[in-house]
Motif scaffolding. Structure first.
Motif, mmCIF file in Angstrom:
data_model
loop_
_atom_site.group_PDB
_atom_site.id
_atom_site.type_symbol
_atom_site.label_atom_id
_atom_site.label_comp_id
_atom_site.label_asym_id
_atom_site.label_seq_id
_atom_site.Cartn_x
_atom_site.Cartn_y
_atom_site.Cartn_z
ATOM 1 N N GLY A 23 0.798 -1.216 0.000
ATOM 2 C CA GLY A 23 0.000 0.000 0.000
ATOM 3 C C GLY A 23 0.830 1.265 0.000
ATOM 4 O O GLY A 23 1.979 1.281 -0.425
ATOM 5 N N ASP A 119 -5.630 1.061 1.399
ATOM 6 C CA ASP A 119 -6.642 0.531 2.307
ATOM 7 C C ASP A 119 -7.998 1.186 2.052
ATOM 8 O O ASP A 119 -9.025 0.523 2.063
ATOM 9 N N ALA A 122 -9.190 -0.224 -1.140
ATOM 10 C CA ALA A 122 -9.683 -1.583 -0.889
ATOM 11 C C ALA A 122 -11.072 -1.547 -0.254
ATOM 12 O O ALA A 122 -11.941 -2.363 -0.584
ATOM 13 N N ILE A 137 -6.239 -5.780 -0.478
ATOM 14 C CA ILE A 137 -5.004 -5.296 0.119
ATOM 15 C C ILE A 137 -3.858 -6.255 -0.196
ATOM 16 O O ILE A 137 -2.774 -5.836 -0.596
ATOM 17 N N ASP A 141 -0.684 -5.181 -2.408
ATOM 18 C CA ASP A 141 0.576 -5.244 -1.676
ATOM 19 C C ASP A 141 1.575 -6.163 -2.376
ATOM 20 O O ASP A 141 2.777 -5.886 -2.407
#
Length: 185
Positions: A23, A119, A122, A137, A141
């Motif tokens: 992220g 986040d 997401a 996430i 990531d």
């Protein structure tokens, strides 16, 4: 409290080994490792376009996440003196750092807030596609970690995968169970 957990996870466990997270935290870490920019300030700059999108699509997420987005980067930069305070083997440090970051992130997401960036993205995608935010996430990531491996060409970066898996697991657990306080009827 959630922002403090994230700040501890990054400074105490991730920075000493120059590991990555995913992220915007991962992007902030990448930029810090490459050019030395402050992680918190970088996170705020990267978050800006995502927040503009959230403002346009889901204003409640935008307003709910302002606290997390502003306070988390500040805590990351304020807690920098904790860097290396605890010495653990790299694998354990990667996992424990992920536990701290995942718990902080999961707590924010559970209560419809977010530390920002990916986040928040997401959370928006989770609402739209009815898929747990932890899945999105983890996917994003993983892309950031792959970038780190390609940029640094350092096999030690593979330990960052344990951080991302720990974060994804805790976010998934903390956002899977509904709480009476988390979702008003």
């Amino acid at each position: 409290m959630a922002a403090v957990l994230i700040g501890i996870g990054i400074n105490v466990f991730i920075l000493p080994f120059q590991l990555l997270e995913g992220g915007v935290f991962g992007i902030g870490l990448l930029i810090n490792y490459l050019w030395g920019f402050k992680i918190g300030m970088t996170i705020i700059c990267v978050n800006l376009p995502i927040y503009l999108l959230a403002f346009k699509i889901e204003r409640s997420y935008f307003f709910n996440s302002l606290y997390g987005t502003l306070f988390t980067p500040i805590m990351i930069d304020l807690l920098l003196p904790l860097k290396g305070m605890i010495e653990l083997p790299i694998l354990i440090s990667a996992c424990v750092g992920g536990v701290f970051i995942g718990t902080g992130t999961g707590l924010m997401l559970r209560y419809r807030s977010s530390p920002g960036g990916i986040d928040l993205l997401a959370l928006l995608l989770s609402k739209h596609f009815s898929v747990n935010a932890g899945f999105f996430i983890f996917f994003i990531d993983s892309l950031i970690l792959t970038s780190g491996l390609l940029i640094f060409k350092d096999r030690m970066m593979i330990y960052s995968l344990f951080t991302v898996m720990s974060v994804a697991f805790l976010v998934t657990v903390l956002t899977s169970f509904r709480s009476i306080n988390a979702y008003p009827k």
